[in-house]
Design a protein around this motif. Structure first.
Motif, mmCIF file in Angstrom:
data_model
loop_
_atom_site.group_PDB
_atom_site.id
_atom_site.type_symbol
_atom_site.label_atom_id
_atom_site.label_comp_id
_atom_site.label_asym_id
_atom_site.label_seq_id
_atom_site.Cartn_x
_atom_site.Cartn_y
_atom_site.Cartn_z
ATOM 1 N N GLY A 117 -2.955 3.899 12.309
ATOM 2 C CA GLY A 117 -2.748 5.244 12.553
ATOM 3 C C GLY A 117 -2.114 5.350 11.180
ATOM 4 N N VAL A 118 -1.491 4.209 10.078
ATOM 5 C CA VAL A 118 -0.952 4.244 9.308
ATOM 6 C C VAL A 118 -1.193 5.166 7.825
ATOM 7 N N THR A 119 0.076 6.620 7.451
ATOM 8 C CA THR A 119 -0.422 7.737 6.903
ATOM 9 C C THR A 119 0.095 6.882 5.624
ATOM 10 N N TYR A 120 0.277 7.145 4.249
ATOM 11 C CA TYR A 120 0.709 7.065 3.215
ATOM 12 C C TYR A 120 1.367 8.105 2.706
ATOM 13 N N THR A 121 2.226 8.960 3.283
ATOM 14 C CA THR A 121 2.807 10.113 3.276
ATOM 15 C C THR A 121 4.371 9.987 3.399
ATOM 16 N N GLN A 122 4.708 11.305 2.697
ATOM 17 C CA GLN A 122 5.909 11.491 2.774
ATOM 18 C C GLN A 122 6.443 11.117 4.543
ATOM 19 N N GLU A 123 5.767 11.821 5.243
ATOM 20 C CA GLU A 123 5.699 11.644 7.567
ATOM 21 C C GLU A 123 6.007 10.389 7.160
ATOM 22 N N PRO B 182 0.576 -1.443 0.522
ATOM 23 C CA PRO B 182 -0.120 -0.163 0.264
ATOM 24 C C PRO B 182 1.147 1.331 -0.498
ATOM 25 N N TYR B 183 1.908 0.796 0.592
ATOM 26 C CA TYR B 183 2.776 2.270 1.044
ATOM 27 C C TYR B 183 3.106 3.170 -0.715
ATOM 28 N N ALA B 184 3.681 1.962 -1.090
ATOM 29 C CA ALA B 184 3.794 2.192 -2.751
ATOM 30 C C ALA B 184 3.158 2.413 -4.029
ATOM 31 N N VAL B 185 2.049 1.444 -3.748
ATOM 32 C CA VAL B 185 0.673 1.795 -4.709
ATOM 33 C C VAL B 185 0.707 3.546 -4.160
ATOM 34 N N ASN B 186 0.011 3.715 -2.848
ATOM 35 C CA ASN B 186 0.272 5.270 -2.888
ATOM 36 C C ASN B 186 0.834 6.698 -2.510
ATOM 37 N N LEU B 187 2.627 6.003 -2.368
ATOM 38 C CA LEU B 187 3.357 6.883 -2.614
ATOM 39 C C LEU B 187 4.503 6.629 -3.902
ATOM 40 N N ALA B 188 4.643 6.141 -4.723
ATOM 41 C CA ALA B 188 5.122 4.798 -5.776
ATOM 42 C C ALA B 188 4.521 4.732 -7.120
ATOM 43 N N GLY B 189 3.018 5.517 -7.071
ATOM 44 C CA GLY B 189 2.535 4.395 -8.053
ATOM 45 C C GLY B 189 2.400 3.407 -8.780
ATOM 46 N N PHE B 190 2.809 2.328 -7.984
ATOM 47 C CA PHE B 190 2.804 1.229 -8.189
ATOM 48 C C PHE B 190 1.786 0.734 -8.543
#
Length: 330
Positions: free
Chosen positions: A316-322, A125-133
């Protein structure tokens, strides 16, 4: 060395964020949890192909990476047959990228330096949301499933018999982006009356194999790990199976997602998918390493990763730079 790599990766990530957003220049009707540079007008939770064909990528060399568990050098050899097959089908050169961490892998794809990747289930999910995976397939087990479980392991002679016995213990978690190694136990163990980080001390190991060997060597009292990683390590003779005991096991989760950067030319994306689905898995080096698998099977991110996204939301995960920065600091 690793800290230096991660520092450089952090600079690259901030620079990438500062670049003008392609999606902002489009009429983006829906974005959901995707980063501001992406759009999801079709509602599949994945970044859409850029509307301007000038932004489609068709590189002469494809960069491939597999989730950073265990020794990257081992897996470069294991995936050699597949990379040769991929090169023949696409007509491209294929090169290996040894990711040192989940964050480094995600940042490489976000910056356009990584085109095809096998991303760990919890990091997907991080890759999907932050990197367009864009997940395409997962390895299919011989029983037709694509799942793995969270297993809580302890040394064979340990007096720990259940999750309830973790109170006051030193427990290895993998990394904050790991589903079975961190976010899932935070939710599932809490349901059984044990709150990780409060009822027991969390020690981040960085990788599943580090957690497993730490339990084998009694450096940790226990560790939540991915069942498939332990199965492979036992099969390779890294430790006897009876060196540890499994005192808890979850319901199945989807396994590593193999996919592409969303902005690759759609015809190239089709060829890459064909490379996965047509690959002679059972007669390759992959079959010798992943002994319970028979090939690659198509996946649907929206449905197959639903439980993982729910667990991450509850923790509490956020798919953000933070959110990504927190992964680097653990």
């Amino acid at each position: 060395m690793l800290k230096a790599i991660m520092s450089l990766a952090a600079v690259a990530f901030v620079a990438a964020v500062a670049q003008p957003s392609v999606a902002n220049a489009q009429d983006c009707r829906n974005r959901g949890t995707l980063d501001a540079r992406y759009c999801d007008d079709d509602g599949d939770l994945l970044a859409d192909l850029p509307k301007d064909k000038a932004n489609w990528k068709d590189p002469s060399t494809l960069i491939f990476s597999y989730t950073p568990v265990e020794d990257p050098a081992v897996y470069e050899n294991v995936f050699e047959d597949f990379m040769v097959h991929l090169g023949k089908l696409t007509g491209k050169r294929v090169r290996w990228f040894a990711a040192e961490s989940y964050a480094a892998q995600i940042e490489a794809m976000r910056s356009g330096r990584l085109h095809i990747a096998g991303v760990a289930s919890g990091a997907t999910p991080y890759a999907v949301n932050l990197a367009g995976f864009k997940p395409l397939v997962a390895m299919e087990k011989k029983d037709g499933t694509i799942g793995y479980t969270l297993q809580l392991i302890v040394p064979a002679a340990s007096d720990i018999k259940s999750v309830a016995d973790l109170k006051g213990k030193r427990v290895a978690h993998v990394a904050p982006s790991s589903n079975s190694g961190d976010t899932a136990p935070r939710v599932l163990f809490k349901e059984q009356g044990i709150e990780p980080g409060k009822d027991y001390e969390i020690l981040y190991s960085g990788k599943h194999d580090n957690s497993i060997m730490g339990v084998v060597n009694k450096d940790y009292d226990a560790a939540p790990i991915a069942s498939n990683v332990m199965e492979r390590m036992v099969a390779r003779g890294m430790f006897p199976k009876d060196a540890v005991r499994v005192v808890y096991e979850s319901s199945p989760f989807p396994r590593t997602a193999f996919g592409v950067a969303h902005d690759l030319d759609p015809e190239l994306q089709k060829k890459i998918l064909e490379a996965f689905t047509s690959f002679d898995f059972l007669n390759s080096k992959l079959a010798k390493e992943f002994k319970d698998e028979k090939g690659f099977k198509s996946v649907d991110y929206k449905s197959d990763w639903s439980a993982i996204r729910t667990i991450q939301k509850e923790t509490g995960v956020t798919y953000t730079q933070e959110g990504l920065s927190k992964l680097k600091n653990e």
